[in-house]
Motif scaffolding. Structure first.
Motif, short mmCIF file in Angstrom:
data_model
loop_
_atom_site.label_atom_id
_atom_site.label_comp_id
_atom_site.label_asym_id
_atom_site.label_seq_id
_atom_site.Cartn_x
_atom_site.Cartn_y
_atom_site.Cartn_z
N GLU A 199 0.83 -1.21 0.00
CA GLU A 199 0.00 0.00 0.00
C GLU A 199 0.87 1.26 0.00
OE1 GLU A 199 -3.93 -1.57 2.47
OE2 GLU A 199 -2.11 -1.05 3.58
N LEU A 200 1.96 1.23 0.75
CA LEU A 200 2.88 2.36 0.76
C LEU A 200 3.44 2.60 -0.65
CD1 LEU A 200 4.69 4.55 2.00
CD2 LEU A 200 6.27 2.73 2.70
N GLU A 201 3.88 1.53 -1.29
CA GLU A 201 4.43 1.65 -2.64
C GLU A 201 3.38 2.18 -3.61
OE1 GLU A 201 6.23 -2.18 -3.46
OE2 GLU A 201 7.67 -1.89 -1.81
N ALA A 202 2.13 1.76 -3.45
CA ALA A 202 1.04 2.24 -4.31
C ALA A 202 0.81 3.74 -4.09
CB ALA A 202 -0.24 1.46 -4.04
N GLN A 203 0.86 4.19 -2.83
CA GLN A 203 0.68 5.62 -2.54
C GLN A 203 1.82 6.43 -3.15
OE1 GLN A 203 -1.85 7.21 -1.05
NE2 GLN A 203 -2.97 5.34 -0.65
N LEU A 204 3.03 5.91 -3.07
CA LEU A 204 4.17 6.61 -3.66
C LEU A 204 4.03 6.67 -5.18
CD1 LEU A 204 7.07 5.09 -1.50
CD2 LEU A 204 6.13 7.41 -1.34
N GLU A 205 3.59 5.58 -5.76
CA GLU A 205 3.42 5.53 -7.21
C GLU A 205 2.32 6.49 -7.69
OE1 GLU A 205 2.27 2.05 -10.31
OE2 GLU A 205 3.86 1.55 -8.87
N LYS A 206 1.27 6.63 -6.89
CA LYS A 206 0.16 7.54 -7.23
C LYS A 206 0.50 9.01 -6.99
CE LYS A 206 -3.27 6.13 -4.70
NZ LYS A 206 -4.56 5.81 -4.07
N GLN A 207 1.67 9.26 -6.38
CA GLN A 207 2.08 10.63 -6.06
C GLN A 207 1.08 11.31 -5.12
OE1 GLN A 207 4.63 12.67 -8.15
NE2 GLN A 207 5.47 10.81 -8.96
N THR A 208 0.59 10.55 -4.16
CA THR A 208 -0.38 11.05 -3.20
C THR A 208 0.20 12.21 -2.39
OG1 THR A 208 -1.27 8.81 -3.00
CG2 THR A 208 -1.85 10.35 -1.25
N ASP A 209 -0.63 13.25 -2.17
CA ASP A 209 -0.16 14.37 -1.35
C ASP A 209 -0.23 14.00 0.13
OD1 ASP A 209 -2.77 15.28 -0.16
OD2 ASP A 209 -3.25 15.70 -2.25
N PHE A 210 0.48 14.75 0.96
CA PHE A 210 0.57 14.43 2.39
C PHE A 210 -0.81 14.43 3.06
CE2 PHE A 210 5.17 15.09 2.22
CZ PHE A 210 5.61 14.14 3.14
N THR A 231 -3.18 17.16 10.73
CA THR A 231 -2.36 16.73 9.60
C THR A 231 -0.91 17.16 9.78
OG1 THR A 231 -4.28 16.80 8.14
CG2 THR A 231 -2.12 16.74 7.08
N MET A 232 -0.71 18.39 10.22
CA MET A 232 0.65 18.88 10.45
C MET A 232 1.33 18.05 11.54
SD MET A 232 3.10 20.81 9.57
CE MET A 232 2.45 22.15 8.59
N GLN A 233 0.58 17.69 12.57
CA GLN A 233 1.17 16.87 13.63
C GLN A 233 1.60 15.51 13.10
OE1 GLN A 233 -1.28 15.62 17.07
NE2 GLN A 233 0.43 16.34 18.35
#
Length: 116
Positions: free
Chosen positions: A46-57, A90-92
């Protein structure tokens, strides 16, 4: 109120900096991934998928499967601000991650970083 710029940045754009910071101190990408997965509940895939999708923070943390309840044990200062005193959720979460990566780069044992 305008959103902080980091919220719209992709995790993918910052991730290599986390890895580089860790590797400069003799730590590994695998340990960085373990920290991120521990904090967010994402599996490695799931982490790799989020990185691949260029998900924002903002989306990355909003969609996290299970934010680790032990993350509230993370204390200390990042960028001159105490992480436990940050009121914006979110900032935390972002600063928790920064703090964990800092601890990794400073040579702290994974067991302590993951608050075991």
């Amino acid at each position: 109120m305008t959103k902080h710029k980091i919220y719209t940045m992709s995790v993918t754009s910052v991730y290599p900096h986390y890895v580089t910071k860790a590797e400069k101190k003799g730590r590994t990408k695998t340990e960085v991934d373990e920290i991120i997965c521990w904090l967010t509940g994402y599996s490695q895939e799931e982490l790799e998928a989020q990185l691949e999708k260029q998900t924002d923070f903002e989306t990355f943390f909003a969609e996290a499967p299970r934010l680790n309840p032990s993350r509230t044990l993370i204390k200390g200062v990042v960028c001159g601000v105490r992480v436990e005193d940050i009121e914006e959720q979110t900032m935390q979460e972002i600063r928790y991650l920064d703090k964990l990566i800092d601890e990794l780069a400073k040579g702290k044992a994974m067991e302590k970083i993951l608050r075991k």
